[in-house]
Design a protein around this motif. Structure first.
Motif, PDB file in Angstrom:
ATOM      1  N   TYR A  33       0.329   4.835  -4.899  1.00  0.00           N
ATOM      2  CA  TYR A  33       0.069   3.553  -4.257  1.00  0.00           C
ATOM      3  C   TYR A  33       1.322   2.673  -4.308  1.00  0.00           C
ATOM      4  N   TRP A  34       1.398   1.758  -3.356  1.00  0.00           N
ATOM      5  CA  TRP A  34       2.362   0.655  -3.430  1.00  0.00           C
ATOM      6  C   TRP A  34       1.600  -0.656  -3.373  1.00  0.00           C
ATOM      7  N   TYR A  35       1.956  -1.559  -4.316  1.00  0.00           N
ATOM      8  CA  TYR A  35       1.395  -2.897  -4.357  1.00  0.00           C
ATOM      9  C   TYR A  35       2.531  -3.914  -4.249  1.00  0.00           C
ATOM     10  N   LYS A  36       2.191  -5.088  -3.714  1.00  0.00           N
ATOM     11  CA  LYS A  36       3.135  -6.204  -3.689  1.00  0.00           C
ATOM     12  C   LYS A  36       2.556  -7.334  -4.537  1.00  0.00           C
ATOM     13  N   GLN A  37       3.366  -7.860  -5.459  1.00  0.00           N
ATOM     14  CA  GLN A  37       2.948  -9.005  -6.262  1.00  0.00           C
ATOM     15  C   GLN A  37       3.823 -10.192  -5.889  1.00  0.00           C
ATOM     16  N   ASP A  38       3.185 -11.242  -5.373  1.00  0.00           N
ATOM     17  CA  ASP A  38       3.960 -12.388  -4.909  1.00  0.00           C
ATOM     18  C   ASP A  38       4.300 -13.329  -6.060  1.00  0.00           C
ATOM     19  N   SER A  39       4.921 -14.443  -5.718  1.00  0.00           N
ATOM     20  CA  SER A  39       5.401 -15.369  -6.750  1.00  0.00           C
ATOM     21  C   SER A  39       4.256 -16.001  -7.539  1.00  0.00           C
ATOM     22  N   LYS A  40       3.052 -15.991  -6.955  1.00  0.00           N
ATOM     23  CA  LYS A  40       1.894 -16.528  -7.667  1.00  0.00           C
ATOM     24  C   LYS A  40       1.159 -15.440  -8.435  1.00  0.00           C
ATOM     25  N   LYS A  41       1.773 -14.256  -8.515  1.00  0.00           N
ATOM     26  CA  LYS A  41       1.245 -13.120  -9.285  1.00  0.00           C
ATOM     27  C   LYS A  41       0.051 -12.449  -8.610  1.00  0.00           C
ATOM     28  N   PHE A  42      -0.235 -12.821  -7.366  1.00  0.00           N
ATOM     29  CA  PHE A  42      -1.331 -12.162  -6.666  1.00  0.00           C
ATOM     30  C   PHE A  42      -0.924 -10.743  -6.304  1.00  0.00           C
ATOM     31  N   LEU A  43      -1.775  -9.788  -6.606  1.00  0.00           N
ATOM     32  CA  LEU A  43      -1.461  -8.370  -6.433  1.00  0.00           C
ATOM     33  C   LEU A  43      -2.229  -7.825  -5.235  1.00  0.00           C
ATOM     34  N   LYS A  44      -1.495  -7.266  -4.273  1.00  0.00           N
ATOM     35  CA  LYS A  44      -2.140  -6.810  -3.045  1.00  0.00           C
ATOM     36  C   LYS A  44      -1.693  -5.388  -2.721  1.00  0.00           C
ATOM     37  N   ILE A  45      -2.672  -4.522  -2.426  1.00  0.00           N
ATOM     38  CA  ILE A  45      -2.311  -3.154  -2.083  1.00  0.00           C
ATOM     39  C   ILE A  45      -1.661  -3.106  -0.710  1.00  0.00           C
ATOM     40  N   MET A  46      -0.675  -2.225  -0.593  1.00  0.00           N
ATOM     41  CA  MET A  46       0.008  -2.040   0.682  1.00  0.00           C
ATOM     42  C   MET A  46      -0.351  -0.679   1.274  1.00  0.00           C
ATOM     43  N   PHE A  47      -0.125   0.364   0.493  1.00  0.00           N
ATOM     44  CA  PHE A  47      -0.321   1.738   0.973  1.00  0.00           C
ATOM     45  C   PHE A  47      -0.891   2.602  -0.149  1.00  0.00           C
ATOM     46  N   SER A  48      -1.555   3.672   0.279  1.00  0.00           N
ATOM     47  CA  SER A  48      -1.980   4.696  -0.667  1.00  0.00           C
ATOM     48  C   SER A  48      -1.828   6.054  -0.009  1.00  0.00           C
ATOM     49  N   TYR A  49      -1.297   7.001  -0.768  1.00  0.00           N
ATOM     50  CA  TYR A  49      -1.131   8.374  -0.297  1.00  0.00           C
ATOM     51  C   TYR A  49      -1.881   9.305  -1.218  1.00  0.00           C
ATOM     52  N   ASN A  50      -2.579  10.281  -0.632  1.00  0.00           N
ATOM     53  CA  ASN A  50      -3.250  11.310  -1.389  1.00  0.00           C
ATOM     54  C   ASN A  50      -2.704  12.659  -0.926  1.00  0.00           C
ATOM     55  N   ASN A  51      -2.053  13.377  -1.859  1.00  0.00           N
ATOM     56  CA  ASN A  51      -1.430  14.656  -1.495  1.00  0.00           C
ATOM     57  C   ASN A  51      -0.559  14.532  -0.252  1.00  0.00           C
ATOM     58  N   LYS A  52       0.287  13.555  -0.255  1.00  0.00           N
ATOM     59  CA  LYS A  52       1.270  13.281   0.795  1.00  0.00           C
ATOM     60  C   LYS A  52       0.652  12.774   2.088  1.00  0.00           C
ATOM     61  N   GLU A  53      -0.647  12.484   2.084  1.00  0.00           N
ATOM     62  CA  GLU A  53      -1.297  12.008   3.305  1.00  0.00           C
ATOM     63  C   GLU A  53      -1.688  10.549   3.149  1.00  0.00           C
ATOM     64  N   LEU A  54      -1.365   9.725   4.130  1.00  0.00           N
ATOM     65  CA  LEU A  54      -1.667   8.304   4.081  1.00  0.00           C
ATOM     66  C   LEU A  54      -3.173   8.088   4.152  1.00  0.00           C
ATOM     67  N   ILE A  55      -3.740   7.365   3.161  1.00  0.00           N
ATOM     68  CA  ILE A  55      -5.174   7.099   3.177  1.00  0.00           C
ATOM     69  C   ILE A  55      -5.500   5.614   3.195  1.00  0.00           C
ATOM     70  N   ILE A  56      -4.581   4.770   2.770  1.00  0.00           N
ATOM     71  CA  ILE A  56      -4.772   3.323   2.887  1.00  0.00           C
ATOM     72  C   ILE A  56      -3.514   2.744   3.507  1.00  0.00           C
ATOM     73  N   ASN A  57      -3.712   1.943   4.527  1.00  0.00           N
ATOM     74  CA  ASN A  57      -2.582   1.265   5.147  1.00  0.00           C
ATOM     75  C   ASN A  57      -3.049  -0.133   5.493  1.00  0.00           C
ATOM     76  N   GLU A  58      -2.840  -1.040   4.551  1.00  0.00           N
ATOM     77  CA  GLU A  58      -3.284  -2.408   4.759  1.00  0.00           C
ATOM     78  C   GLU A  58      -2.431  -3.090   5.823  1.00  0.00           C
ATOM     79  N   THR A  59      -2.815  -4.291   6.148  1.00  0.00           N
ATOM     80  CA  THR A  59      -2.077  -5.039   7.163  1.00  0.00           C
ATOM     81  C   THR A  59      -0.707  -5.416   6.616  1.00  0.00           C
ATOM     82  N   VAL A  60       0.227  -4.574   6.881  1.00  0.00           N
ATOM     83  CA  VAL A  60       1.594  -4.734   6.394  1.00  0.00           C
ATOM     84  C   VAL A  60       2.515  -4.604   7.602  1.00  0.00           C
ATOM     85  N   PRO A  61       3.556  -5.450   7.702  1.00  0.00           N
ATOM     86  CA  PRO A  61       4.479  -5.313   8.843  1.00  0.00           C
ATOM     87  C   PRO A  61       5.013  -3.891   8.966  1.00  0.00           C
TER      88      PRO A  61
END
Lengths: 116, 113
Positions: A33-61
């Motif tokens: 997984y990749w998460y982004k934590q902003d300056s207010k410490k809020f943690l938001k998921i960006m992507f998730s891969y399972n066995n090299k396959e994309l399974i989560i793709n949040e609203t990310v540029p």
């Protein structure tokens, strides 16, 4: 013996540049997984891969593109960096979630990105 | 979609006193609930989780959490706080039917000597 490692630990760069952050796990996990934590410490998921396959793709540029060369690695490439991209980016891994949604995620130490 | 609320941005306790960090959740289906701790300039460390069974879950460093289905809560507790417990604590929830895990906004715990 680090379980989830990220490089670099710190990244300072200019607007408009392209940069990559690398993540590796030696836990034998299938999901990363990749998460982004902003300056207010809020943690938001960006992507998730399972066995090299994309399974989560949040609203990310679409300037953000994950790449998984194998199931032990999940790299994050960012094109045309913007000031708002400044944050701490965390990589994490877990056993394959599939139907095992109770699996614990283990986090890397984070990459502190500062865009000037 | 599931969500988590941590109603307190900051919790202050004196060393030796009991501590509670609150968490409530919203999920369709049965929840899987997690607590993580983040020390300064470090990644998140897993503390404990509730999957099923006993509502009281014991975790690392003497922490425990109680799952309360009727109140949709999963508060983190410790009988006697240590100064070294001072950190940022995150509650997270995942439904039992999808991969998406959601984190709360975090609660900063400060334990004073």
């Amino acid at each position: 013996d680090t379980a989830v490692s990220q490089t670099p630990k710190y990244l300072v760069t200019q607007m408009g540049n392209d940069k990559s952050i690398k993540c590796e796990q030696n836990l034998g996990h299938d999901t990363m997984y990749w998460y982004k934590q902003d300056s207010k410490k809020f943690l938001k998921i960006m992507f998730s891969y399972n066995n090299k396959e994309l399974i989560i793709n949040e609203t990310v540029p679409n300037r953000f593109s994950p790449k998984s060369p194998d199931k032990a690695h999940l790299n994050l490439h960012i094109n045309s960096l913007e000031l708002g991209d400044s944050a701490v980016y965390f990589c994490a891994s877990s056993h394959a979630v599939g139907t095992r949604f109770q699996e614990t995620q283990y986090f890397g130490p984070g990459t502190r990105l500062l865009v000037l | 979609a599931q969500s988590v609320a941590q109603p307190e941005d900051q919790v202050n306790v004196a060393e030796g006193n009991p501590l509670t960090v609150k968490c409530t959740y919203s999920v369709s289906g049965n929840p899987y609930l997690f607590w993580y701790v983040q020390y300064p300039n470090r990644g998140l460390q897993f503390l404990l989780k509730y999957i099923t069974g006993d509502n009281l879950v014991k975790g690392s460093y003497g922490f425990e959490a109680e799952f309360n289905k009727s109140q949709t809560s999963f508060h983190l507790k410790k009988p006697s706080a240590l100064v070294s417990d001072s950190a940022l604590y995150f509650c997270a929830v995942r439904a039992n039917n999808n991969n998406d895990m959601r984190f709360g906004a975090g609660t900063r715990l400060t334990v004073k000597p």
